[in-house]
Structures are given as C-alpha cells and as structure tokens.
Design a protein around this motif. Structure first.
Motif, short mmCIF file in Angstrom:
data_model
loop_
_atom_site.label_atom_id
_atom_site.label_comp_id
_atom_site.label_asym_id
_atom_site.label_seq_id
_atom_site.Cartn_x
_atom_site.Cartn_y
_atom_site.Cartn_z
N PRO A 1 -6.36 3.88 0.43
CA PRO A 1 -7.49 4.54 0.74
C PRO A 1 -8.83 3.90 1.17
O PRO A 1 -9.87 4.64 1.54
N TYR A 2 -8.84 2.55 1.27
CA TYR A 2 -10.00 1.87 2.07
C TYR A 2 -9.43 0.47 2.43
O TYR A 2 -8.51 0.06 2.23
N ALA A 3 -10.48 0.00 3.32
CA ALA A 3 -10.08 -1.31 3.60
C ALA A 3 -10.98 -2.41 3.18
O ALA A 3 -11.87 -2.36 2.60
N ALA A 4 -10.20 -3.83 3.11
CA ALA A 4 -10.92 -4.65 2.76
C ALA A 4 -11.05 -4.85 1.11
O ALA A 4 -10.19 -4.47 0.50
N GLY A 5 -12.39 -5.10 0.70
CA GLY A 5 -12.65 -5.29 -0.78
C GLY A 5 -11.60 -6.41 -1.29
O GLY A 5 -11.28 -7.54 -0.73
N ILE A 6 -11.62 -6.22 -2.42
CA ILE A 6 -10.62 -7.53 -3.37
C ILE A 6 -9.28 -7.72 -2.88
O ILE A 6 -8.94 -8.84 -2.61
N PRO A 7 -8.45 -6.74 -2.65
CA PRO A 7 -7.14 -7.18 -2.08
C PRO A 7 -7.19 -7.94 -0.58
O PRO A 7 -6.49 -8.71 -0.45
N GLY A 8 -8.10 -7.45 0.10
CA GLY A 8 -8.52 -8.35 1.46
C GLY A 8 -8.59 -9.81 0.99
O GLY A 8 -8.13 -10.64 1.73
N VAL A 9 -9.58 -9.76 0.27
CA VAL A 9 -10.23 -11.34 0.06
C VAL A 9 -8.72 -12.20 -0.64
O VAL A 9 -8.66 -13.10 -0.28
N GLN B 1 0.33 -9.15 11.47
CA GLN B 1 0.90 -9.73 12.41
C GLN B 1 -0.46 -9.99 13.43
O GLN B 1 -1.43 -9.32 13.42
N PHE B 2 -0.19 -11.13 14.33
CA PHE B 2 -1.22 -11.21 15.22
C PHE B 2 -0.15 -11.14 16.75
O PHE B 2 0.21 -12.27 17.08
N ASN B 3 -0.29 -9.71 17.19
CA ASN B 3 0.75 -9.88 18.51
C ASN B 3 1.92 -10.23 17.83
O ASN B 3 2.34 -9.54 16.91
N THR B 4 2.39 -11.25 18.88
CA THR B 4 4.02 -11.54 18.55
C THR B 4 4.04 -12.63 17.20
O THR B 4 5.19 -13.11 16.76
N THR B 5 2.98 -13.22 16.49
CA THR B 5 3.14 -13.98 15.46
C THR B 5 3.14 -13.00 14.19
O THR B 5 2.33 -12.26 13.99
N ILE B 6 4.07 -13.25 13.65
CA ILE B 6 4.22 -12.50 12.45
C ILE B 6 3.88 -13.02 11.10
O ILE B 6 4.63 -13.73 10.60
N TYR B 7 2.77 -12.68 10.50
CA TYR B 7 2.17 -13.49 9.35
C TYR B 7 2.98 -13.06 7.99
O TYR B 7 3.26 -13.95 7.32
N GLY B 8 3.45 -11.64 7.89
CA GLY B 8 4.26 -11.41 6.78
C GLY B 8 4.64 -9.72 6.87
O GLY B 8 4.73 -9.47 8.17
N LEU B 9 5.55 -9.30 6.13
CA LEU B 9 6.18 -8.41 6.18
C LEU B 9 5.75 -6.93 5.73
O LEU B 9 6.08 -5.79 5.71
N HIS B 10 4.29 -7.09 5.21
CA HIS B 10 3.53 -6.02 4.86
C HIS B 10 2.78 -5.23 5.68
O HIS B 10 2.21 -5.71 6.80
N ASP B 11 2.68 -4.11 5.75
CA ASP B 11 1.43 -3.20 6.35
C ASP B 11 0.73 -2.37 5.35
O ASP B 11 0.89 -1.28 5.14
N ARG B 12 0.13 -3.30 4.63
CA ARG B 12 -0.70 -2.81 3.31
C ARG B 12 -1.16 -1.39 3.45
O ARG B 12 -1.11 -0.51 2.77
N TYR B 13 -2.21 -1.38 4.65
CA TYR B 13 -3.18 0.00 4.82
C TYR B 13 -2.04 1.10 5.04
O TYR B 13 -2.53 2.20 4.71
N ARG B 14 -0.94 0.94 5.63
CA ARG B 14 -0.07 2.28 5.79
C ARG B 14 0.81 2.33 4.64
O ARG B 14 1.85 3.06 4.79
N GLY B 15 0.90 1.48 3.84
CA GLY B 15 1.87 1.65 2.34
C GLY B 15 3.28 1.24 3.00
O GLY B 15 4.17 1.50 1.98
N VAL B 16 3.31 0.02 3.58
CA VAL B 16 4.80 -0.16 3.85
C VAL B 16 4.92 -1.74 3.44
O VAL B 16 4.29 -2.50 4.05
N TYR B 17 5.78 -1.97 2.50
CA TYR B 17 5.96 -3.43 2.21
C TYR B 17 7.31 -4.14 2.49
O TYR B 17 8.46 -3.23 2.29
#
Ligand SMILES: Nc1nc2c(c(=O)[nH]1)N[C@H]1C(S)=C(S)[C@@H](COP(=O)(O)OP(=O)(O)OC[C@H]3O[C@@H](n4cnc5c(=O)[nH]c(N)nc54)[C@H](O)[C@@H]3O)O[C@H]1N2
Ligand SMILES: Nc1nc2c(c(=O)[nH]1)N[C@H]1C(S)=C(S)[C@@H](COP(=O)(O)OP(=O)(O)OC[C@H]3O[C@@H](n4cnc5c(=O)[nH]c(N)nc54)[C@H](O)[C@@H]3O)O[C@H]1N2
Ligand code: SF4
Ligand SMILES: [Mo]
Length: 768
Positions: A27-35, A662-678
């Motif tokens: 429901p929101y961006a950043a905050g504690i989960p971001g840090v 991800q940053f373009n073709t660099t995949i940092y991890g497998l989550h898309d937290r804001y869209r709820g996909v882990y």
C-alpha cells in the motif's frame, strides 16, 4: 548460431520456476521495509564496514555519484544519507566482495554458465582480470592486457571497412570515458555507435528535438516544489527512481496535485513514507496520487487528445484555459492542432483509452485551472511504435498551457542509467553532427566520418547478416537488453570478435563471437588512482546538471583498469602511436580529456572548474524560451495519428516492465515487493476477467507467443497472476520476455524496440 561457432550455448538460461509466494500489492513505497532491504543487500554483498563506508559517501559532494538511476541529488545532500533502496542495491551489486576470477572461469565453462539464470550469473561477483575465449574453446582463460589490446587492434585492422565495427555504449560511463570512446570510434572511421539510449529515451530525444529544439527535459529539481500539477506517465518511480518520490512529496506539501497515468496502479505512486524523515518511517506517510488514470497500454495519445479536446471546448467559453499569449508568442501550429482534433469524437477516444469518464473530467477540471504543470515520463511512453508521437502529445498539452520556461513547469523525461544523458552530450551517437565533426577537426586535426552509423536494432541486423564483424561494448549487456534475444545472440555469435568492457559477468560474455574478450574495469564507487593521487570524473544527471564523482572503495582487484585507460590503450594499440591524437597521454590524464572536451563541445566550457561542488547546468533553450533553431523560430505543435492495434480475439498487448529487484538485466533478487510477488520472475499479470474468458486459473503455467511477419517467437513457462490491469493487457518482466520482441519492429523515427506493446497469445503449458 554462427557458422564457425560450435559452442553449445543456452540463449535464455534456465526457465525453471523458483517457488513463488504471493501477497497483496504494497500500500506504500519505502518506509522501514525499504531501509531494511537496502541494508540487507549491502551487508550481504559488501560486509558491514565497506557498506557503511560506501553508503556514507554516495551522492555526497566529495563522494561518488550513485551507480543507479539518473535522478538528481538535492542541492544540500542530507548528512543522514542521500540514497534510496535501489541505490544501495546498485552499490552492493558493484562493490560486492565476491569475485569471478580466473579460477571461477576454469571451474565453469561458458556452456555451463549459459544454463544459469541471469540472477545466478550476476551473483558470481566482480570480474578481476582480462579474460580470453579462444575460437572453439568453451573456457575463458586469463590473458595479459597487452595481448588483449594487440588482439583487438589486429582484428580491427583486418576489417574491410571501419563500418564492419560496432561500438556499443551503456549509460554508466563517465563523460570523460564516453568522450574518449566516441573520439576513438570516429578516428577509427565509423559512426557505428549504438547505445542503450536507442532502447530507452531515444523517442524522447527525437520528439523533444523536433518540437522544442533540445532532446532533453527542461525542469530542474526545485521546479517540483512550485508545480501545481505533476503528471507521472508511463513511469514507475517507486521502483526505478525512488528519490523522485521525495520531490513529489514536496510538491504535495506545497499544495500541488499529482496525476498518474499508467495501466497499473504502482505502489510507489499511492503513498510514500520517506525514510530520510523521522515521521516518514513512523507515521502513515504522504499520499501521493490524487488521480489515477488507468489507461490501456499504448493509448496515451487517445487519452491526451481527449483531455486536450475537452480543454479546448472549455477554452472556447473561458479563453484563459489555454495560455493564448504564450501560444501566440512562442508556438507554431495551434490552428492546425485544433482543426486536427475535430477528426476524433470524444466517445471514440474515451473507448480507446479505457479510462472512466468521471476521471477524465476530474483531470480536465484540474488542468483547466492551473498552468504550472510538469509532465514526467519514462519507458511506458517511449517503447512503442508511436513512442515519438506519445511524447509530442505531451508537448502539445504543455504548450497549450504555457507550461514551459516558467518555474514549476516543463518537460521531465526521467532518464535511466546514471550517465546516459552525459554520454549523449559528449558525443555518443550514431547520427552525424556536422558541428561536432568540425570541432573535432579543429581541435584534433582529423576528419570524422560523415556517414550515419548503425543504431542498436540496425547493428544487430548488420552483425546477423555478416556486414559487421567486430563488436565492442563499453558496459551493458547487449544480448539481454536488446530485442529478439535469439536473433541478437546469433548476431553476436556471428562476429569474429566480441569485446566487453565490464564490471560484472553477464549473458553477453557467453553469447560470444568466435573469439571473445572480457576487459574488467573499475566501478563508480572504486578508488581510481594515478601515481598515488585519486582521480575524479564527471557525470550529467537527468536534469542536465554536470558534477564530479570520485570513488573511494578499494577496487575489486589490482588488475582493473579505468574505462579511459582501456579506451586509450585500445586506440594506442590500433594506431601504433601513428595518429594525431596522443591516446596514451589522454587516457592517463582525465584533466586533459576534460580540457579537450571543453574545447570540442562548447556547452562544457569551464567543465573542470564548474563541476566542483554541486556542479553546473548545461545550457537549455527551453528554460530560456528560445526556439530560434526551429522552423519559424517557434516551438512546434504536432498532429499525431492514433496508435493502430487491430488485435484479434485472444491476442493481448504485453508490456515488459522492471521488477522491484532488478536494474535492467542485473537481477538483484527474485522479489517484486510492491506488486506482491515473491521469489519468482516468470510471471504474467492478467485481468481476472481475461483469465476467466481464457479458462486460466491463478498460477497456471502458460507460454507466451508473438507472431510477426509470419515468424513465431516463444517464451516458455510463465505463471498467471490475477492483477489490476486493463482487460486485453498483460505485463511481464524483461529480460525474460525479450525473446518475443521482433528486432525489426520499432518506433517510427527513434527505432526504439516495441518492448511495451508486443502482441502476444497465450498457450497453456499442459497443451504442449
Ligand atoms: N531499480 C531500478 N531502477 C532503474 C532501472 C531498473 O531496472 N531498476 N532501470 C533504469 C533505466 S535504464 C530506465 S530507462 C528507467 C526505467 O524506468 P520506468 O520507465 O519506470 O521502468 P519500467 O519498469 O519499464 O516501467 C514502465 C512503467 O510504464 C508503465 N507503462 C507501460 N506501458 C505503458 C503505456 O502504454 N502507457 C502508460 N501510461 N504507462 C505504461 C508500466 O506499467 C510501468 O509502470 O529506470 C532506471 N532506474
Ligand atoms: N523488453 C525490454 N527490454 C529493454 C527494456 C525494457 O523496458 N523492456 N529497457 C531498455 C532500456 S531502458 C535500457 S537502458 C537497456 C539497458 O541496456 P544495458 O545498459 O546494455 O544493460 P544493463 O543491464 O544496464 O547492463 C549491465 C551490465 O553493465 C556492466 N556495468 C555495470 N556498471 C558498469 C560500469 O561502470 N562500467 C562498465 N564498463 N560496465 C558496467 C555490468 O557488466 C553489467 O552486467 O535495456 C533495454 N531493454
Ligand atoms: S534515486 Fe536513483 S540516483 Fe538516487 S539514490 Fe536512488 S537509485 Fe541512486
Ligand atoms: Mo534505460
């Protein structure tokens, strides 16, 4: 696969699933989960001490520029840290302690590595020494720098014409490196300089140059504080430009309104908890979007025409809706535009864009009353067949409202790579600039080629057809970033030599030419020293401000060379010291490169001194309302046709977007937290009614098929996720879906691949 290249390479890597978990979209961006996520990534890759040291100097005046996106730093950086979650991830990725060294390449063949996912490849660590892949071999082996440069020089000399060379650039290189690279390529004798811009903001550059006389945006960061309305279109700042949310927050605090135009309701645009503020972490944060217009994919022109048509109707009764003084004084084509709009009915435009009429009317009401308007956009507008028209339609709206060249108003194409704009400014382009060539002749005494070079899509075609034989890349991951992955891989594999100047291992190193080289280079954050003295370089941010960047972390290996050193040595080896340019001298002394850059590109005059502190703005004619270079000396209105999509039943329009990890073709991890996909990237977002109509269950496995010019392209194994997306539209991640994008379908004029509107059908996996 190339005729002489017998390696058994998997082009796309593993398509296995990784164990999906779904949650509700955030429901929101950043905050504690971001840090928390930022620090977790940094500590895991870099260790605590190196992380804290690095993060404390990122985006600070005496430190280095964030290797993430191109969003500008505020005038007074916060002592608490001036970076976001994704900046921290970008740093962690670059400054990781892991190493892909000679022992790594001895253990793993390119054939084996090619079966890994991009995520696994990226996690192998930093490249540490020059590596050579010999013809027929499947293992990279160490090679000396000297041998590497003489191999490149010899292959370049064997080409029938310089136009058989392709010199790609990704947007992370400094101004100094990019200037030197462009100079070398021109001295070598070609303009074949495709760059990542071709796949990115090229449509913005073309549209803005034609309408406003400069291919860049006009706003400054402080304009967000004064703006009455900020429209964010085709952009997901919460993920891709996170600190832009602070600017939007300031706009809101000063009473501004935010309108988002996007097929998705992106979390970052709903509510923002600013982690740099105490209240942002603890309290509920700032609601950002006042009005979300859920447009259908690629119907922005219909939507903007509808808004403009309704505004024009209001303006007839109360003529202060449009800024007629501005229109008369500064623009050309107003009557034609008003006449052109009569061709379209409101009903038709409404149906095409798919937005509820009450939302349209609310937007019209807001826009009618205000004239300090900023329009921000990114890939959601540029990567379509009519990418250029999308942006011209935005310019139409701003011109009608007089929203240019005044505080709180203007164009804001939000750039991707941290120095992609600077690279262009200093000469990375395939087009010919007679002024630049004249300047080069005057300063250096050689004649730069006058034939237009190849851009990305045409370079791929040329390599595939054997018209280009040597591929050299200053950064980037060409095979994964470009369209039509299999065709592009074949194109690279056809080459006699492929050379990648890189920080990290990526798929392009694996889809290698007959012979291939990896030349490891210093990253942004690393200490770059010459005879004990630290060196700095300069970069340009998304708003045309140029400033310094100085790395400070211990380099990944003592064998790394800086980008200018590599380019200079390559040029020196090629010319064998027989050239009017002193390549070695230049490559060692960045101050000398800057001195020459200032001489060749006059807008950079004073670079060395002016780049100190918070830097300086490059000239911008829109800010000065000077349109003298355009026809009639005026800014141009445009009459753009509607996009043309004749979808058959069961066909969908697919947009390929970035996940949060991800940053373009660099995949940092497998989550898309804001869209709820882990824990999964092979997903496809779909409207629940479309799922029902196609008898698809949640998490059912499908293959995606695109069919252009009679050729079928297929991406295997995607899990269907019910999502709030317009009917008939789908979303999935790039680069996994790039196999579907035909290399020969791209935007008119700008040639940007159509990565955001690919026509696809779905096939149930069980049917195969
Ligand atoms: N963390 C992180 N930061 C990045 C990057 C990254 O990969 N990761 N990449 C960098 C680069 S190079 C770039 S260019 C930028 C990219 O930044 P963005 O352009 O924000 O990136 P995309 O994920 O491609 O998002 C496109 C957005 O446009 C929307 N969209 C798609 N099609 C349409 C359309 O037809 N109309 C409208 N109105 N909207 C549409 C999508 O729903 C999505 O929200 O980010 C830069 N910053
Ligand atoms: N389907 C689809 N395709 C797209 C897009 C999309 O939205 N959809 N987006 C497009 C866009 S906007 C862009 S910009 C392109 C991106 O295209 P590229 O710029 O080619 O790709 P990146 O993934 O950013 O490149 C990452 C690699 O760059 C190297 N690297 C990182 N830092 C440095 C450095 O400081 N120096 C050097 N020399 N190398 C470095 C590392 O080796 C890393 O593996 O992709 C495009 N492709
Ligand atoms: S907004 Fe972009 S430049 Fe700024 S810290 Fe985040 S990733 Fe880096
Ligand atoms: Mo980009």
């Amino acid at each position: 696969m190339g005729k002489e290249n017998k390696r058994n390479i998997s082009i796309t890597g593993s398509t296995e699933f990784t164990g999906i978990r779904l949650k509700a979209p955030a429901p929101y961006a950043a905050g504690i989960p971001g840090v928390k996520t930022a620090l977790q990534h940094a500590f895991k890759e870099m260790g605590v001490v190196r992380s804290l040291h690095g993060l404390a100097h990122m985006n600070q005046k005496e430190g280095f520029d964030c290797p993430g996106c191109a969003w500008p730093d505020p005038e007074k950086p916060s002592k608490l840290g001036e970076y976001c979650e994704n900046g921290a991830k970008a740093l962690a990725e670059e400054a990781t302690n892991k190493k892909a060294d000679a022992a790594f390449f001895a253990r793993h063949s390119v054939e084996e590595l090619s079966t890994w996912t991009d995520y696994q490849i990226g996690k192998s660590g930093r490249l540490t020494e020059p590596m050579l892949l010999r013809p027929g071999s499947v293992h990279y082996e160490p090679v000396t720098w000297e041998k590497a440069f003489s191999l490149i020089a010899s292959e370049l000399r064997q080409l029938d014409t310089p136009d058989e060379g392709v010199f790609y650039t990704s947007g992370r290189s400094s101004n100094e490196a990019a200037f030197l690279y462009g100079l070398f390529v021109r001295a070598f004798g070609t303009n074949n300089m495709p760059d990542c811009s071709n796949m990115c903001h090229e449509s913005s550059g073309v549209a803005l140059s034609q309408t406003l006389g400069i291919g860049k945006g006009s706003v400054k960061l402080e304009d967000f504080e004064e703006a009455e309305i900020v429209i964010v279109m085709g952009q997901n700042p919460g993920t891709n430009h996170p600190r832009m949310l602070s600017a939007l927050q300031k706009c809101k605090e000063n009473g501004g309104k935010i309108i988002s135009i996007n097929p998705l309701e992106e979390a970052g645009l709903i509510r923002f908890k600013n982690p740099q503020e105490f209240k942002g972490v603890l309290a509920s944060g700032t609601p950002l979007t006042d009005l979300h217009l859920q447009v259908k994919i690629n119907q922005d022109v219909s939507l903007l025409k509808l808004l403009i048509k309704k505004l024009a109707a209001l303006d007839e009764t109360s003529p202060q809706v449009f800024d007629h003084e501005f229109i008369n004084r500064y623009t050309h084509g107003y009557e034609a535009l008003i006449g052109h709009l009569k061709q379209f009915s409101e009903k038709e435009l409404l149906a095409l864009c798919g937005v509820a009429e009450e939302h349209i009317d609310r937007a019209v009401e807001l826009l009618a009353q205000k004239n300090k308007i900023i329009i921000c956009w990114a890939m959601g507008l540029t990567q379509h067949k009519n990418g250029v028209a999308n942006i011209k339609e935005c310019v139409n709206l701003l011109l009608l409202k007089g929203s240019l060249g005044r505080p709180g108003a203007g164009t804001c194409p939000v750039r991707g790579h941290s120095n992609v704009q600077g690279d262009r400014s200093v000469g990375i382009m395939h087009q010919v600039s007679p002024e630049l060539n004249a300047s080069i002749a005057k300063t250096f005494g050689f004649i730069a080629p006058e034939k237009e070079g190849l851009d990305t899509v045409h370079a791929i075609e040329a390599m595939h057809q054997g018209r280009a034989k040597v591929f050299i890349a200053l950064g980037g991951n060409f095979v994964s970033a470009a369209s039509d992955t299999i065709y592009t891989a074949e194109a690279l594999q056809n080459c006699k030599l492929t050379v990648n100047i890189s920080t990290k291992l990526n798929r392009t190193h694996l889809t290698a030419g007959k012979t291939a080289l990896i030349l490891p280079t210093l990253g942004r954050s690393e200490l770059d020293r010459k005879e004990g003295k630290p060196r700095f370089f300069t970069v340009e941010n998304s708003m045309g401000k140029v400033h310094r960047s100085k790395g400070l972390l211990a380099p990944a290996s003592d064998q790394l060379k800086s980008e200018p050193e590599i380019i200079g040595a390559m040029a020196h080896a090629y010319f064998e010291g027989n050239h009017v340019v002193d390549w070695e001298g230049l490559s060692e002394d960045y101050a000398l490169i800057r001195a020459k850059l200032e001489e060749v590109i006059t807008s950079f005059k004073g670079l060395s001194a002016k780049s100190e502190g918070s830097g300086f703005y490059l000239p911008n004619n829109v800010r000065d309302l000077d349109f003298s270079k355009l026809p009639d000396g005026k800014a141009q209105f445009s009459c753009c046709p509607l996009p043309d999509h004749q979808l058959k039943p069961h066909e969908f329009l697919l947009m390929t977007v970035r996940s949060h990890d991800q940053f373009n073709t660099t995949i940092y991890g497998l989550h898309d937290r804001y869209r709820g996909v882990y824990n999964e990237r092979r997903v496809i977002f779909m409207h629940p009614d479309d799922m029902r109509a196609n008898a698809l269950e949640k998490l059912e496995v499908v293959h995606l098929i695109s069919s252009y010019d009679g050729k079928e392209r297929k991406a295997y194994n995607f899990l269907v996720i019910p999502y709030n997306i317009p009917q008939g539209n789908l979303a999935s991640y790039f680069p996994e879906t790039n196999v579907l994008v035909p290399y020969n379908h791209f935007a008119d004029q700008s040639h940007t691949p159509i990565s955001k509107s690919i026509v696809v059908t779905l096939e149930k996996a069980s049917h195969v």
